[in-house]
Design a protein around this motif. Structure first.
Motif, short mmCIF file in Angstrom:
data_model
loop_
_atom_site.label_atom_id
_atom_site.label_comp_id
_atom_site.label_asym_id
_atom_site.label_seq_id
_atom_site.Cartn_x
_atom_site.Cartn_y
_atom_site.Cartn_z
N ARG A 51 -41.91 -30.06 42.87
CA ARG A 51 -42.43 -30.40 41.54
C ARG A 51 -42.82 -29.15 40.76
NH1 ARG A 51 -46.09 -35.32 43.41
NH2 ARG A 51 -44.46 -36.84 43.71
N ASP A 52 -43.48 -28.22 41.46
CA ASP A 52 -43.87 -26.98 40.79
C ASP A 52 -42.64 -26.22 40.29
OD1 ASP A 52 -46.55 -27.46 41.08
OD2 ASP A 52 -46.78 -26.21 42.88
N ASP A 53 -41.58 -26.19 41.12
CA ASP A 53 -40.34 -25.53 40.71
C ASP A 53 -39.74 -26.23 39.49
OD1 ASP A 53 -40.65 -23.76 42.80
OD2 ASP A 53 -39.20 -24.77 44.11
N GLN A 54 -39.74 -27.55 39.50
CA GLN A 54 -39.20 -28.31 38.36
C GLN A 54 -40.01 -28.04 37.09
OE1 GLN A 54 -39.36 -32.32 39.85
NE2 GLN A 54 -37.44 -32.14 41.01
N LEU A 55 -41.34 -27.97 37.27
CA LEU A 55 -42.19 -27.71 36.10
C LEU A 55 -41.94 -26.31 35.54
CD1 LEU A 55 -45.53 -29.38 37.23
CD2 LEU A 55 -43.96 -30.17 35.45
N ASP A 56 -41.75 -25.34 36.43
CA ASP A 56 -41.46 -23.98 35.96
C ASP A 56 -40.12 -23.95 35.21
OD1 ASP A 56 -43.81 -22.86 36.90
OD2 ASP A 56 -42.94 -22.27 38.83
N GLU A 57 -39.15 -24.70 35.73
CA GLU A 57 -37.84 -24.77 35.07
C GLU A 57 -37.98 -25.41 33.68
OE1 GLU A 57 -33.67 -27.12 35.81
OE2 GLU A 57 -34.74 -26.38 37.58
N LEU A 58 -38.74 -26.49 33.59
CA LEU A 58 -38.97 -27.14 32.30
C LEU A 58 -39.71 -26.23 31.33
CD1 LEU A 58 -40.01 -30.82 33.09
CD2 LEU A 58 -38.09 -30.07 31.71
N LYS A 59 -40.64 -25.47 31.87
CA LYS A 59 -41.43 -24.57 31.03
C LYS A 59 -40.52 -23.54 30.37
CE LYS A 59 -45.69 -21.94 31.22
NZ LYS A 59 -46.77 -21.46 32.08
N GLY A 60 -39.54 -23.04 31.14
CA GLY A 60 -38.59 -22.08 30.58
C GLY A 60 -37.75 -22.69 29.48
N LYS A 61 -37.38 -23.94 29.65
CA LYS A 61 -36.55 -24.62 28.65
C LYS A 61 -37.36 -25.03 27.42
CE LYS A 61 -33.26 -26.55 31.95
NZ LYS A 61 -32.72 -27.78 32.54
N ALA A 62 -38.68 -25.16 27.57
CA ALA A 62 -39.51 -25.70 26.50
C ALA A 62 -40.20 -24.63 25.68
CB ALA A 62 -40.56 -26.63 27.10
N GLN A 63 -39.66 -23.43 25.66
CA GLN A 63 -40.26 -22.37 24.86
C GLN A 63 -40.35 -22.80 23.40
OE1 GLN A 63 -41.71 -19.74 25.98
NE2 GLN A 63 -41.01 -19.84 28.09
N GLU A 66 -45.12 -26.62 21.93
CA GLU A 66 -46.47 -26.56 22.49
C GLU A 66 -46.89 -27.85 23.17
OE1 GLU A 66 -46.97 -25.36 18.84
OE2 GLU A 66 -46.28 -23.42 19.53
N GLU A 67 -46.47 -28.98 22.63
CA GLU A 67 -46.86 -30.26 23.23
C GLU A 67 -46.29 -30.40 24.64
OE1 GLU A 67 -46.18 -34.99 22.45
OE2 GLU A 67 -46.28 -33.69 20.70
N LEU A 68 -45.02 -30.04 24.79
CA LEU A 68 -44.38 -30.10 26.10
C LEU A 68 -45.02 -29.08 27.04
CD1 LEU A 68 -42.24 -31.42 27.83
CD2 LEU A 68 -40.56 -29.80 26.94
N GLN A 69 -45.35 -27.91 26.51
CA GLN A 69 -46.00 -26.86 27.32
C GLN A 69 -47.34 -27.36 27.86
OE1 GLN A 69 -45.05 -24.01 28.36
NE2 GLN A 69 -43.50 -23.18 27.01
N SER A 70 -48.12 -28.03 27.01
CA SER A 70 -49.43 -28.51 27.45
C SER A 70 -49.27 -29.64 28.48
CB SER A 70 -50.29 -28.96 26.27
OG SER A 70 -49.70 -30.08 25.63
N THR A 71 -48.25 -30.48 28.30
CA THR A 71 -47.98 -31.54 29.28
C THR A 71 -47.62 -30.94 30.63
OG1 THR A 71 -47.19 -32.98 27.52
CG2 THR A 71 -46.57 -33.58 29.76
#
Length: 196
Positions: A51-63, A66-71
């Motif tokens: 899950r942490d890896d998936q979240l890091d991957e999403l974080k890179g895509k969500a530059q 801000e709403e997605l970043q906070s989620t």
């Protein structure tokens, strides 16, 4: 606990066999529970890591979003809290197992009663799985409340386990009868008979 130690306590072969069989059942059930808990722990650790890896991957895509970043940050925090809660639960289980094992080794006649008299907040489990602070408390209890522990020369075999971990047992224990209530009921019945 081995056969030679039981023989030194004065048990005959039949008693030794019964104690070893009973002890074996408890040990095997405990080993099964431990193995199950360890595999579950490893599975949950892997899930959290994924899950942490998936979240890091999403974080890179969500530059820039801000709403997605906070989620994502909130989900990371929730994962971290779940991991800490699970690690605390595992630690508590290991602590309780080691404490009960130590009480049995100290020949506590009733481990629950002895455990209630211990200040478990001051007893700590170290990295090697040893309890620190228990020895002093046990020796103090052995001096002040020696009746809670079996004596060295006590040749009575340890009580057979009344509970097999993981088993759903039903007991047919007799109902407790209050002598006062029983006497009152008899007096009421006599009084009713006299009225007739």
């Amino acid at each position: 606990m081995n056969r030679d130690e039981l023989k030194e306590l004065g048990l005959n072969d039949e008693q030794i066999e019964a104690v070893m069989k009973s002890h074996g059942q408890v040990v095997n059930a405990t080993k099964e529970e431990l193995t199950s808990a360890q595999s579950e722990r490893d599975s949950l650790k892997q899930q959290l890591s994924d899950r942490d890896d998936q979240l890091d991957e999403l974080k890179g895509k969500a530059q820039g979003n801000e709403e997605l970043q906070s989620t994502i940050e909130a989900l990371k925090e929730a994962n971290n809290q779940a991991k800490q809660a699970y690690e605390k639960q595992l630690h508590d289980q290991k602590f309780n197992y080691e404490l009960e094992r130590s009480l049995m080794t100290a020949k506590a006649k009733n481990p629950k009663a002895v455990k209630a008299l211990l200040d478990t907040d001051t007893i700590k489990l170290n990295e090697e799985g040893q309890l620190i602070g228990l020895t002093e408390q046990l020796s103090n209890l052995m001096e002040s409340d020696s009746y809670l522990f079996a004596e060295e020369g006590d040749n009575t075999p340890p009580p057979a386990p009344t509970h097999t971990p993981g088993a759903n047992q039903k007991t047919n224990t007799p109902k407790h009868v209050d002598p006062f209530e029983a006497g009152r009921q008899k007096a009421l019945e006599r009084h009713k008979k006299e009225e007739k």
